[in-house]
Design a protein around this motif. Structure first.
Motif, PDB file in Angstrom:
ATOM      1  N   ALA A 338      56.104  53.727 111.731  1.00 44.82           N
ATOM      2  CA  ALA A 338      55.134  54.545 112.259  1.00 44.82           C
ATOM      3  C   ALA A 338      54.160  55.031 111.040  1.00 44.82           C
ATOM      4  CB  ALA A 338      55.799  55.595 112.975  1.00 44.82           C
ATOM      5  N   HIS A 339      53.059  55.524 111.327  1.00 38.46           N
ATOM      6  CA  HIS A 339      52.230  55.705 110.572  1.00 38.46           C
ATOM      7  C   HIS A 339      51.676  57.335 110.365  1.00 38.46           C
ATOM      8  CE1 HIS A 339      47.749  55.981 108.921  1.00 38.46           C
ATOM      9  NE2 HIS A 339      48.673  56.153 107.892  1.00 38.46           N
ATOM     10  N   ILE A 340      51.937  58.024 109.275  1.00 39.56           N
ATOM     11  CA  ILE A 340      51.469  59.487 109.401  1.00 39.56           C
ATOM     12  C   ILE A 340      50.376  59.905 108.429  1.00 39.56           C
ATOM     13  CG2 ILE A 340      52.640  61.871 108.907  1.00 39.56           C
ATOM     14  CD1 ILE A 340      55.143  60.804 109.523  1.00 39.56           C
ATOM     15  N   THR A 341      49.099  60.243 109.100  1.00 37.25           N
ATOM     16  CA  THR A 341      48.032  60.620 108.379  1.00 37.25           C
ATOM     17  C   THR A 341      48.409  61.850 107.432  1.00 37.25           C
ATOM     18  OG1 THR A 341      46.829  61.876 109.941  1.00 37.25           O
ATOM     19  CG2 THR A 341      46.693  59.602 110.285  1.00 37.25           C
ATOM     20  N   PRO A 342      47.275  61.943 106.527  1.00 32.38           N
ATOM     21  CA  PRO A 342      47.267  63.317 105.870  1.00 32.38           C
ATOM     22  C   PRO A 342      47.027  64.605 106.371  1.00 32.38           C
ATOM     23  CG  PRO A 342      45.810  61.702 104.739  1.00 32.38           C
ATOM     24  CD  PRO A 342      46.343  61.132 105.971  1.00 32.38           C
ATOM     25  N   ALA A 343      46.437  64.453 107.771  1.00 38.47           N
ATOM     26  CA  ALA A 343      46.630  65.511 108.779  1.00 38.47           C
ATOM     27  C   ALA A 343      47.781  65.710 109.487  1.00 38.47           C
ATOM     28  CB  ALA A 343      45.041  65.392 109.562  1.00 38.47           C
ATOM     29  N   GLY A 344      48.632  64.726 109.515  1.00 39.99           N
ATOM     30  CA  GLY A 344      49.744  64.798 110.048  1.00 39.99           C
ATOM     31  C   GLY A 344      49.850  64.132 111.416  1.00 39.99           C
ATOM     32  N   ASP A 345      48.750  63.356 112.063  1.00 43.91           N
ATOM     33  CA  ASP A 345      48.729  62.719 113.135  1.00 43.91           C
ATOM     34  C   ASP A 345      49.853  61.595 112.999  1.00 43.91           C
ATOM     35  OD1 ASP A 345      46.861  64.092 114.462  1.00 43.91           O
ATOM     36  OD2 ASP A 345      45.386  63.341 113.364  1.00 43.91           O
ATOM     37  N   VAL A 346      50.609  61.152 114.001  1.00 45.42           N
ATOM     38  CA  VAL A 346      51.316  59.991 113.912  1.00 45.42           C
ATOM     39  C   VAL A 346      50.854  59.036 114.921  1.00 45.42           C
ATOM     40  CG1 VAL A 346      53.916  59.685 114.377  1.00 45.42           C
ATOM     41  CG2 VAL A 346      53.135  61.870 113.826  1.00 45.42           C
ATOM     42  N   GLU A 347      50.376  58.113 113.970  1.00 46.26           N
ATOM     43  CA  GLU A 347      49.855  56.807 114.604  1.00 46.26           C
ATOM     44  C   GLU A 347      50.903  55.603 114.738  1.00 46.26           C
ATOM     45  OE1 GLU A 347      45.505  57.714 112.939  1.00 46.26           O
ATOM     46  OE2 GLU A 347      46.641  56.182 111.776  1.00 46.26           O
ATOM     47  N   PRO A 348      50.674  54.644 115.688  1.00 43.91           N
ATOM     48  CA  PRO A 348      51.290  53.557 115.647  1.00 43.91           C
ATOM     49  C   PRO A 348      51.264  52.717 114.645  1.00 43.91           C
ATOM     50  CG  PRO A 348      49.598  53.323 117.330  1.00 43.91           C
ATOM     51  CD  PRO A 348      49.288  54.760 116.602  1.00 43.91           C
ATOM     52  N   CYS A 349      50.045  52.697 113.968  1.00 44.93           N
ATOM     53  CA  CYS A 349      49.887  51.623 112.850  1.00 44.93           C
ATOM     54  C   CYS A 349      48.820  52.110 112.023  1.00 44.93           C
ATOM     55  CB  CYS A 349      49.290  50.389 113.833  1.00 44.93           C
ATOM     56  SG  CYS A 349      48.602  49.125 112.575  1.00 44.93           S
ATOM     57  N   ALA A 350      48.540  51.813 110.628  1.00 36.80           N
ATOM     58  CA  ALA A 350      47.536  52.329 109.837  1.00 36.80           C
ATOM     59  C   ALA A 350      46.166  51.914 110.336  1.00 36.80           C
ATOM     60  CB  ALA A 350      47.734  51.643 108.454  1.00 36.80           C
ATOM     61  N   PHE A 351      46.142  50.941 111.111  1.00 32.24           N
ATOM     62  CA  PHE A 351      44.891  50.493 111.558  1.00 32.24           C
ATOM     63  C   PHE A 351      44.460  51.094 113.082  1.00 32.24           C
ATOM     64  CE2 PHE A 351      46.400  47.301 108.400  1.00 32.24           C
ATOM     65  CZ  PHE A 351      45.386  47.402 107.467  1.00 32.24           C
ATOM     66  N   VAL A 352      45.374  51.360 113.778  1.00 35.05           N
ATOM     67  CA  VAL A 352      45.132  52.077 114.974  1.00 35.05           C
ATOM     68  C   VAL A 352      45.191  53.750 115.194  1.00 35.05           C
ATOM     69  CG1 VAL A 352      46.076  52.337 117.163  1.00 35.05           C
ATOM     70  CG2 VAL A 352      46.259  50.276 115.906  1.00 35.05           C
ATOM     71  N   HIS A 353      43.632  54.097 115.082  1.00 32.51           N
ATOM     72  CA  HIS A 353      43.713  55.538 114.378  1.00 32.51           C
ATOM     73  C   HIS A 353      43.402  56.490 115.853  1.00 32.51           C
ATOM     74  CE1 HIS A 353      41.788  54.105 110.628  1.00 32.51           C
ATOM     75  NE2 HIS A 353      43.073  53.786 110.667  1.00 32.51           N
ATOM     76  N   PHE A 354      44.638  56.201 116.543  1.00 30.16           N
ATOM     77  CA  PHE A 354      44.932  57.225 117.640  1.00 30.16           C
ATOM     78  C   PHE A 354      46.098  57.686 117.677  1.00 30.16           C
ATOM     79  CE2 PHE A 354      41.849  53.973 118.686  1.00 30.16           C
ATOM     80  CZ  PHE A 354      40.905  54.564 119.504  1.00 30.16           C
ATOM     81  N   ALA A 355      46.540  58.961 118.427  1.00 30.73           N
ATOM     82  CA  ALA A 355      47.909  59.671 118.339  1.00 30.73           C
ATOM     83  C   ALA A 355      48.089  60.685 119.318  1.00 30.73           C
ATOM     84  CB  ALA A 355      48.130  60.320 117.018  1.00 30.73           C
ATOM     85  N   THR A 356      49.277  61.017 119.901  1.00 27.11           N
ATOM     86  CA  THR A 356      49.651  61.879 120.884  1.00 27.11           C
ATOM     87  C   THR A 356      50.072  63.116 120.318  1.00 27.11           C
ATOM     88  OG1 THR A 356      51.743  60.942 121.203  1.00 27.11           O
ATOM     89  CG2 THR A 356      49.761  59.980 122.714  1.00 27.11           C
ATOM     90  N   HIS A 357      50.877  62.927 119.031  1.00 30.61           N
ATOM     91  CA  HIS A 357      51.712  63.818 118.198  1.00 30.61           C
ATOM     92  C   HIS A 357      51.102  64.216 116.738  1.00 30.61           C
ATOM     93  CE1 HIS A 357      54.166  63.069 121.630  1.00 30.61           C
ATOM     94  NE2 HIS A 357      54.903  64.111 121.196  1.00 30.61           N
ATOM     95  N   ASN A 358      51.480  65.365 116.342  1.00 34.24           N
ATOM     96  CA  ASN A 358      50.907  65.832 114.887  1.00 34.24           C
ATOM     97  C   ASN A 358      52.324  66.352 114.300  1.00 34.24           C
ATOM     98  OD1 ASN A 358      50.293  67.724 112.756  1.00 34.24           O
ATOM     99  ND2 ASN A 358      48.249  66.502 113.308  1.00 34.24           N
ATOM    100  N   ILE A 359      52.591  65.915 113.150  1.00 34.76           N
ATOM    101  CA  ILE A 359      53.957  66.121 112.529  1.00 34.76           C
ATOM    102  C   ILE A 359      53.714  67.633 112.306  1.00 34.76           C
ATOM    103  CG2 ILE A 359      53.447  65.549 109.924  1.00 34.76           C
ATOM    104  CD1 ILE A 359      56.663  64.473 112.119  1.00 34.76           C
TER     105      ILE A 359
END
Length: 459
Positions: A338-359
């Motif tokens: 799983a991919h976690i962005t600098p803003a904390g969003d938990v994405e399924p992939c580094a190239f799929v920029h969608f999320a339902t949760h933030n860490i």
């Protein structure tokens, strides 16, 4: 289980230390004997198959043995890699992950891709992270706690990206608090100074994967004047200190023949790169250029070319979009990572920029319960043909369905462009052409297997 794992890890660490000390005087002559011993402890069928393939390659190729001798110049790093990655991550952690999955009712991935910061000293054209808002970073406290949460689930392998990981000031301080884990970072390499290289050599559990676009002309055109020379200098620093490192390339319609030429691969090996990660260009970010995507015939050529290089070069090469057979489909969506962005969003992939949760608002366990991840895991494999594993470029309608079904939100302005308009229509056409080509490749593979079987039977 916790006490038993602790004892097992300590015993394994002592065994690894002894094995490395045994290898160091003459790794070429002693490696085969050591592999015979190690083979008795590799039990899981998937690991066993890969181990046997590795042993055959090491035993039969002097170039591989010479490359291994070069890697074995830093015993601290060899011991850490063997203990943390091979023992903790591959041998002992699977049972821990299965138990955590049962206890929490989730699927526990094998590793996490974490972007600790969006800060970067370069502005590369078409960067996959270019759409994210500049400025956010995970706090050192949340980053550290995230690693602890992951290890409690049996995850001991962390891949870092960004932004530029080495622009994150507390990076190595946090890493040093987790001596039982393995770290790899996708980096532009320009911030790897002598002091950083010295520290990486001491830490021993952190491997940089340095990004290149090809030779000086291609790299500087995308990353900025002088970057290629800085990258080469960073590779020299790491090699001189025995730091195990690799390279990372973004393959486009313009550079595929350069990146996988004999000359360029041999250059990376000469510089000391132990592995190569190959990423196909994916049209994410605000300035995506559809003309850079690989055409079906180029991607088919790459399948055959990478297989040839694996047979003839002492370097581990992973081509994520063409290597679905090794992973039985897509690795994203919390399946393997799983991919976690600098803003904390938990994405399924580094190239799929969608999320339902933030860490920053939940635990890792809660984030792994994402309905977007569940949608992924229900659909994998997205195609029966594993030459086409990706829901972005091989089955784009599936990605649109999963985002809609899960109610996932875009993690930056413009992310929605991947799902609609010209970009979506182009991906539909390209994926259809590739699936047709992939069917032909699979038929050729079946025929080749049949011929090999006939030859074997004849002998």
């Amino acid at each position: 289980m916790g006490a038993r794992l602790t004892v097992a890890r300590r015993a394994a660490a002592l065994a690894v230390d002894a094995a490395v000390d045994y290898l160091m005087p003459d790794p070429g002559a002693r490696a085969e004997r050591l592999l015979d011993v190690v083979g008795h402890f590799v039990r899981e069928p998937g690991h066993r198959q890969r181990f046997e393939a590795f042993r055959r390659r090491v035993s039969g190729d002097p170039a591989v043995q010479a490359h291994a001798r070069r890697i074995l110049t830093n015993p601290t790093m060899v011991k850490r890699v063997a203990t943390n990655w091979a023992i903790n991550q591959l041998l002992l952690a699977p049972a821990q992950r299965r138990e955590a999955a049962r206890r929490h009712g989730i699927h526990v991935p094998t590793f996490l891709l974490i972007d600790p910061t969006s800060a970067c000293n370069l502005r590369c054209k078409g960067c996959w992270a270019g759409g994210y808002r500049r400025g956010p970073s995970l706090s050192p406290e949340r980053f550290d706690r995230l690693l602890h949460e992951a290890k409690e689930l049996g995850i001991y392998w962390f891949v870092l990206s960004g932004g530029e990981p080495f622009a994150y000031k507390p990076l190595l301080d946090v890493v040093e608090r987790h001596p039982d884990a393995s770290f790899m970072a996708y980096t532009n390499g320009t911030l790897i100074t002598d002091a950083i290289a010295d520290r990486l050599a001491r830490i021993g559990s952190f491997s940089p994967a340095i990004s290149l676009e090809g030779w000086r002309e291609q790299t500087d055109a995308r990353r900025g004047a002088g970057v290629f020379d800085q990258v080469v200098a960073a590779m020299d620093r790491l090699r001189e200190r025995g730091v195990i490192f690799g390279a990372s390339v973004t393959v486009t319609s313009h550079n595929v023949d350069i990146l996988f030429s004999d000359a360029f691969i041999d250059f990376l090996i000469e510089k000391g790169a132990a592995y190569l990660w190959s990423f196909h260009y994916v049209p994410v970010g605000p300035d995506a250029d559809l003309s850079l995507m690989l055409r079906a015939e180029q991607r088919a050529w790459l399948v055959r070319r990478v297989n040839e290089l694996r047979r003839t070069r002492p370097m581990f090469i992973a081509d994520f979009w063409n290597d679905g057979h090794f992973t039985q489909g897509c690795i994203a969506g919390g399946r393997f990572y799983a991919h976690i962005t600098p803003a904390g969003d938990v994405e399924p992939c580094a190239f799929v920029h969608f999320a339902t949760h933030n860490i920053n608002d939940c635990s890792l366990v809660e984030a792994l319960k994402s309905p977007l991840f569940a949608a992924y895991q229900r659909r994998i494999p997205f195609n029966a043909n594993h030459y086409a594993p990706c829901p972005i470029i091989d089955r784009p309608e599936a990605l649109r369905e999963m985002v809609a079904e899960s109610g996932a939100r875009p993690t930056h302005e413009g992310a929605q462009r991947l799902l609609e308009g010209e970009r979506a229509a182009f991906l539909d056409r390209l994926s259809a052409a590739w699936r047709e080509t992939a069917t032909r490749l699979e038929a050729e593979d079946l025929e080749a297997d049949k011929q090999r079987h006939l030859v074997t039977a004849g002998h």
